[in-house]
Design an enzyme around this catalytic site. Structure first.
Site, PDB file in Angstrom:
ATOM      1  CG  HIS A 106      -7.031 -45.201  -6.860  1.00  0.00           C
ATOM      2  ND1 HIS A 106      -6.317 -44.306  -7.626  1.00  0.00           N
ATOM      3  CD2 HIS A 106      -7.927 -45.773  -7.702  1.00  0.00           C
ATOM      4  CE1 HIS A 106      -6.773 -44.341  -8.871  1.00  0.00           C
ATOM      5  NE2 HIS A 106      -7.749 -45.220  -8.937  1.00  0.00           N
ATOM      6  CG  ASP A 136      -3.371 -42.701  -6.896  1.00  0.00           C
ATOM      7  OD1 ASP A 136      -3.529 -43.690  -6.164  1.00  0.00           O
ATOM      8  OD2 ASP A 136      -4.122 -42.440  -7.853  1.00  0.00           O
ATOM      9  CB  SER A 215      -7.193 -46.282 -12.161  1.00  0.00           C
ATOM     10  OG  SER A 215      -8.119 -45.232 -12.112  1.00  0.00           O
TER      11      SER A 215
END
Length: 372
Positions: A106, A136, A215
């Protein structure tokens, strides 16, 4: 005599405290294990800046004027397409000396431009080699020419235990080179439990702070080995964070680097764990829409159309009891069983429908193909 004791006692305290301070200082290590771990890996942790173009339909300036809209009508003026550049930021880490950077899908998916910046200030254009939205995970490539690149050591997430130290490194909220410390709170926290049923993951849960911008960055153990890939997926998560086990990345990183699509087998059902007590409570409810067998298994809540489950004849209200002869006691167990077979493999399923048991054969399909 009491006066003499009172005079002597205050003089003893500073000596005792000084001796204690000297002893403690001598026992302290020159560097904490956190500092050592970060020193070992920190140079391989990168900031990833992305840009992507989106097109929005912006109304003509006259459209917003009620006088013109009332006179000419609401459909007279066309909306004008207008491009907008969106910027994002995340983290990642270099996994080898040829410039492969592991991060979250993402962070880079759909980006027109990716810029990778190292801790030492060097900056490179990044090429997104492979993306897998289901796990992901993504791989970005940078070309440093003859310049040496630092890279992180990957650990073994199967050896992680609850209570182990967890060190998160990344660029949360745009604050570069940030380190947070916590412990591993729990293991194998399923993505469905976390609230993202479209993923196929069992997360490492930690109380080390993981915020937007973290992230894609690494979660380290006390030895400075990468045990997980941080992912900020729950905006309402207070005091807990989640990381993708690094062994999941090891399984697919070579395919991602080659730009290959990652296959994920699926059946096409929405399911829930069923116990005899749950079934009994349902059956005693006069408003229950279906009577359930009072057994242990996995309840089929919905069968999605045009899926292997639908083609095989599964129905809402069926209770799956076994797959390939192995008893199934929970929805998570069934999902893991399906995850570990091949796309196109025939699975023999034993189920209970009403008072009767049946055997069905279901051929798994590729979830990635179905979603596209």
């Amino acid at each position: 005599m009491p006066l003499l004791i009172a005079i002597l006692i205050p003089a003893l305290w500073p000596l005792s405290a000084q001796a204690q301070d000297l002893t403690t200082a001598a026992d302290l290590p020159a560097e904490s294990f956190v500092a050592a771990a970060v020193r070992q890996v920190g140079a391989a942790v990168v900031r990833i800046d992305t840009e992507r173009t989106v097109v929005r339909n912006v109304p003509d300036m006259f459209y917003e004027d009620p006088l013109f809209r009332g006179f000419f009508g609401p459909d007279t003026f066309q909306r004008i397409p207008q491009e907008e550049r969106l910027r994002g930021q995340g983290s990642g880490f270099i996994v080898n000396d040829i410039g492969n950077v592991l991060t979250n899908a993402h962070v880079v998916n759909g980006a027109d431009r990716v810029t990778v910046t190292l801790k030492d200030g060097r900056s490179f254009e990044g090429t997104v080699e492979g993306v897998d939205e289901v796990t992901d995970l993504a791989m970005v490539k940078i070309d440093a020419g003859q310049e040496p690149l630092p890279f992180a050591t990957l650990g073994d997430s199967d050896r992680v235990a609850v209570g182990d130290w967890a060190i998160a490194v990344g660029n949360p909220l745009g604050l570069d080179n940030t380190v947070t410390l916590g412990i591993v709170s729990t293991l194998k926290r399923s993505s469905a439990t976390v609230g993202i049923p479209d993923k196929r993951l069992d997360f490492i849960q930690t109380d080390a702070a993981i915020n937007p911008g973290n992230s894609g960055g690494p979660l380290l153990n006390a030895k400075g080995e990468v045990i997980g890939i941080n992912t900020a997926i729950r905006a309402d998560a207070m005091g807990i964070g989640f990381a993708i086990p690094v062994n999941k990345a090891k399984e697919i990183q070579a395919q991602l680097a080659r730009g290959e699509r990652i296959s994920h087998p699926y059946l096409g059902v929405q399911i829930a764990t069923l116990t005899p007590d749950m079934a009994k409570r349902n059956n005693q409810d006069p408003n229950a829409t279906v009577q359930l067998p009072e057994t242990t298994g996995v309840l089929v809540i919905r069968v999605l159309p045009n899926t292997p489950a639908a083609e095989a004849g599964l129905r809402r209200g069926d209770v799956i009891l076994e797959i390939e002869g192995e008893s199934i006691a929970s929805a998570d167990q069934l999902q893991k069983q399906v995850d570990h077979v091949r796309v196109g493999q025939q699975l023999q399923i034993k189920l209970q429908r009403g008072d009767a048991t049946q055997q069905l054969s279901i051929e798994t399909a590729d979830l990635t193909t179905a979603e596209s």
